[in-house]
Enzyme design. Structure first.
Site: not given
Ligand code: GAR
Length: 215
Positions: A16, A92, A111, A147
């Site tokens: 992201n 996280m 999220h 959230d």
């Molecule tokens: C993503 O899917 C995001 O939505 C999720 O972690 C992933 C991170 O991926 N976020 C959560 O679960 C927050 N509670 P990335 O590091 O490749 O962006």
């Protein structure tokens, strides 16, 4: 046009983050990614950010005795660099009320569910367990409750027969990468703003379309 100075906070792979960095390359995008910060020095995303020429910083939460001291370090690093807005992107660590309130109205998160459904973790597993036929992702302002903040943007995808956590995560991630830059752009351009605890939009839209599952 003045571009808002944005920091992206990550803990892992940073896909992201990469989509935000890519969007911010456009000269008319209303935000500049000024910093990528991780609580994990080994986060894969840090290398990706460096390769894109963005300043990176690791503040290891394990090197701090308390959550408060970790967050003080985070806060100082952000302020020293003139950061105006924060995007959490797979960050996280649960943030304390102090940090969230210091950045109230200036911090958003992505999220992987259609909030307010499936707050917390394992969203795709829980969606499959519940048998929902439409699932998705949400960008929202961060408030002290996990959230639960005002929703800026959402994308929905169908859940299809045979889906696994992995296949669903993959389908949703494609939409996350489209949704997050769009949501940040809406906020930084002033087209989406907070008003009395809700997000209000200055533009109209075509409300004719719908996602049906099964179609
Ligand atoms: C993503 O899917 C995001 O939505 C999720 O972690 C992933 C991170 O991926 N976020 C959560 O679960 C927050 N509670 P990335 O590091 O490749 O962006």
């Amino acid at each position: 046009m003045s571009r808002r100075r944005v920091a992206i906070l990550i803990s892992g792979r940073g896909s992201n983050m990469a989509s935000l960095i890519e969007a911010a390359r456009a000269p008319d995008y209303p935000a500049e990614i000024a910093l990528v910060l991780s609580n994990r020095p080994d986060a894969e995303g840090l290398e990706r950010a460096r390769a894109a020429g963005i300043e990176t910083l690791a503040i290891d939460h394990k090197a701090h005795a308390t959550r408060e001291s970790f967050e003080q370090a985070l806060d100082s690093a952000l302020r020293e660099r003139g950061i105006e807005f924060i995007c959490l992107a797979g960050f996280m660590r649960v943030l304390t009320d102090w940090f969230v309130e210091s950045w109230a109205g200036r911090m958003i998160n992505i999220h992987p569910s259609l909030l307010p459904l499936f707050r917390g973790i394992h969203t795709h597993r829980r969606a499959l367990e519940e048998g929902v036929l439409v699932h998705g992702c949400t960008v929202h302002f961060v408030v002290p409750e996990l959230d639960a903040g005002p929703i800026v943007a959402q994308a929905a995808v169908p859940v299809v027969p045979g889906d696994t956590e992995e296949s669903l995560a993959k389908r949703i991630l494609v939409q996350e990468h489209l949704l997050y830059p769009k949501a940040l752009g809406l906020i930084c351009s002033g087209r989406a703003r907070l008003k009395a605890g809700r997000v209000v939009f200055s533009e109209g839209w075509d409300a004719g379309g719908a996602l049906h599952s099964p179609h």
